[in-house]
Design an enzyme around this catalytic site. Structure first.
Site, mmCIF file in Angstrom:
data_model
loop_
_atom_site.group_PDB
_atom_site.id
_atom_site.type_symbol
_atom_site.label_atom_id
_atom_site.label_comp_id
_atom_site.label_asym_id
_atom_site.label_seq_id
_atom_site.Cartn_x
_atom_site.Cartn_y
_atom_site.Cartn_z
ATOM 1 N N LYS A 286 37.732 20.789 44.035
ATOM 2 C CA LYS A 286 38.013 19.944 42.870
ATOM 3 C C LYS A 286 38.362 18.527 43.317
ATOM 4 C CE LYS A 286 39.938 23.383 39.661
ATOM 5 N NZ LYS A 286 38.911 23.214 38.635
ATOM 6 N N ARG A 360 36.549 33.966 36.441
ATOM 7 C CA ARG A 360 35.698 35.057 35.937
ATOM 8 C C ARG A 360 35.436 36.103 37.011
ATOM 9 N NH1 ARG A 360 31.174 30.806 34.323
ATOM 10 N NH2 ARG A 360 33.056 29.558 34.249
#
Ligand code: BES
Ligand code: MN
Ligand code: ZN
Length: 510
Positions: A286, A360
């Site tokens: 990130k 996920r």
């Protein structure tokens, strides 16, 4: 903060601060205010006449009472226009009152029940939302501030005063529900405020064990070896980049059949919470800006912990399972890399195209594990996608799921809790975005519908069980302080879950 209910007349109550409310545009004071006003020789009426205080929402005025009544000060809080008033108006007003009373240096405040003119609001509900507002408005995280002793003191006592004896039991019940659900939220905020060097997967496991001391709760921690033996390749794939040992945490609360009833084997409600103690993005790293907020990427897991604790404290007659796959997402030398393929607990394979779509992955194994309980319903909570925040902003939780009845129950609970959900479509057409050339699916859906493709990915791991996914990436972190929403981690979603369980318990017993 300790919360009490007392039978008596508000204008005779000794207090540091006595809280009254007033709707904008109403010429007359409400019943409680009239009684106090009389004792104050019309000071409140004069105030209204002066138009210094109009009753705009969350507007406040603090008056000294010069010993005309037992309370030292009267705090008037605006509720806005009567036609716009909801339960949340009352929750906000009490939070505003708590903040203002504290600013005045008070350690305690007393109040009558507010919101009696709201249509369809029961006394239990009013007492609950008032207590939630009072506790959450007073929330502050001070653990790491060394000069905290010199700072503003927190409020210690909140007392609801009610003249009619027959209302006291309902108020007491509402206050208890409000206290437990607000303390659940405060607990989530605490866990999320702690930095990731403290709130590691091991520390979350230790928190779960503490909750295991509540009546009816058992806790099991699966270590990395256990997860390997079970074949949790997606969860372990995410954990590979980190030196912090992952923990797969399971809590079970059995509140059924306490009196030897027969429903101890009722199918459980299973809650699954995303528990990434820090999300760097992994090899798909990130950007630095705001990355510190990713210490709160374990909010879902914290909410599950807090909800199980709340269910136990409220002794709800329910069978509840909480599942927390807990790990960091780090770019270590052994980290998964874009293109790597992992085999999930369900047997399905996933091509990891982006290591930053890690939530996920761990939830795939968490949800597959949930199906082993043959649950009546599975609810997962996760700070899953930036796309959720883009689509919904800060005021709605994203909801997707495969069961209309459960979705509508969640929607109702969210409305009551003031933590509203907004549904997005879970149509199978979107699955083409998740197709992989080399595995059963890939973990990102490309441009467009990011909240939807993430949820659709999850849906492949819940079998045919009723399931609802809550994406809390929108509401998880607040840039500003609001009456009962703290700046920073908000814990939003916790009270929704507690309310959902309260409603379920209530529906069962009727
Ligand atoms: N934890 C983040 C989502 C998030 C972002 C939560 C901002 C709260 C605030 C999640 O793991 C993530 O990184 N999602 C990616 C998915 C993408 C790579 C498909 C995202 O939203 O950018
Ligand atoms: Mn991520
Ligand atoms: Zn994440």
């Amino acid at each position: 903060m300790d919360v009490k209910v007392k039978q008596g007349r508000i204008e005779r109550e000794p207090a540091e601060v006595l809280v009254l409310t007033h709707h904008e545009g109403e010429a007359a004071l409400n019943e409680d205010a009239i009684a106090v006003d009389r004792a104050l020789h019309g000071a409140l009426r004069d105030l209204l006449k002066s138009e210094e205080f109009q009753g705009k929402s969350n507007q406040t005025v603090l008056l000294h009472t010069h010993r005309r009544i037992q309370a030292k000060r009267v705090l008037l809080v605006g509720l806005g226009k009567k036609k716009d008033a909801r339960l949340d108006t009352i929750r906000q007003a009490m939070a505003t009152a708590a903040k203002r009373a504290r600013q005045a240096g008070a350690r305690s405040f007393v109040t009558p029940i507010h919101g009696r003119t709201l249509p369809r609001a029961s006394t239990i509900e009013l007492a609950q939302v008032m207590t939630e507002g009072a506790i959450l408005g007073n929330y502050e995280f001070t653990v790491y501030r060394s000069n905290h002793a010199d700072e503003m003191k927190a409020l210690q006592h909140f007392t609801v005063v009610e003249p009619h004896a027959e209302s006291v039991p309902d108020i007491t019940q509402g206050v208890r529900q409000g206290r437990v659900s607000a303390e659940a939220t405060a607990y989530v905020r605490d866990l999320c405020n702690h930095p990731s060097n403290v709130m590691t997967p091991a520390r979350i496991a230790a928190e779960a064990k503490k909750i295991g001391k509540e009546r009816g709760v058992r806790v099991k921690i699966l270590e990395q070896r256990d997860a390997e033996q079970l074949g949790m390749g997606a969860f372990l794939g995410v954990a590979r980049g980190s030196h912090e040992p992952p923990k797969f945490i399971i809590l079970e609360y059995q509140g059924n059949g306490r009196k030897g009833g027969s429903d101890r084997n009722a199918k459980p409600i299973v809650l699954v919470g995303k528990t990434i103690t820090f999300d760097t993005g992994g090899i798909s790293l990130k950007p630095a800006e705001n990355m510190e907020q990713m210490k709160a990427d374990m909010t879902g897991g914290a909410e599950v912990l807090a909800t199980v604790r709340a269910a136990a404290r409220l002794r709800l007659p329910l069978h509840l399972i909480g599942i927390l796959p807990a790990t960091e997402n780090m770019p270590g030398g052994r980290a998964i890399k874009p293109g790597d393929i992992v085999k999930t607990l369900s047997g399905k394979t996933v091509e990891v195209q982006n290591t930053d779509a890690e939530g996920r992955l761990i939830l795939a194994d968490g949800l597959a594990y949930a199906t082993r309980y043959k649950p009546s319903v599975i609810i997962d909570v996760a700070t899953l996608t930036g796309a959720c925040a883009v689509a919904l902003g800060q005021f709605a939780i994203g909801m997707l799921g495969n069961d209309d009845a459960v979705k509508s129950r969640i929607e109702k609970a969210g409305l009551k809790a003031g933590e509203r959900v907004w549904e997005m479509p879970l149509w199978d057409e979107y699955f083409e975005q998740l197709r992989s050339d080399v595995a059963d699916m890939r973990n990102i859906g490309g441009r467009g519908g990011g909240m939807i493709t993430a949820a659709l990915f999850l849906s492949k791991f819940v079998g045919d069980y009723p399931w609802v996914h809550l994406d809390i990436a929108s509401t998880d972190w607040s840039e500003r302080e609001r009456p009962y929403i703290a700046k920073g981690p908000t814990g939003t979603g916790t009270r929704l879950l507690v309310q959902y369980l309260l409603d379920q318990a209530h529906a069962q017993s009727h």
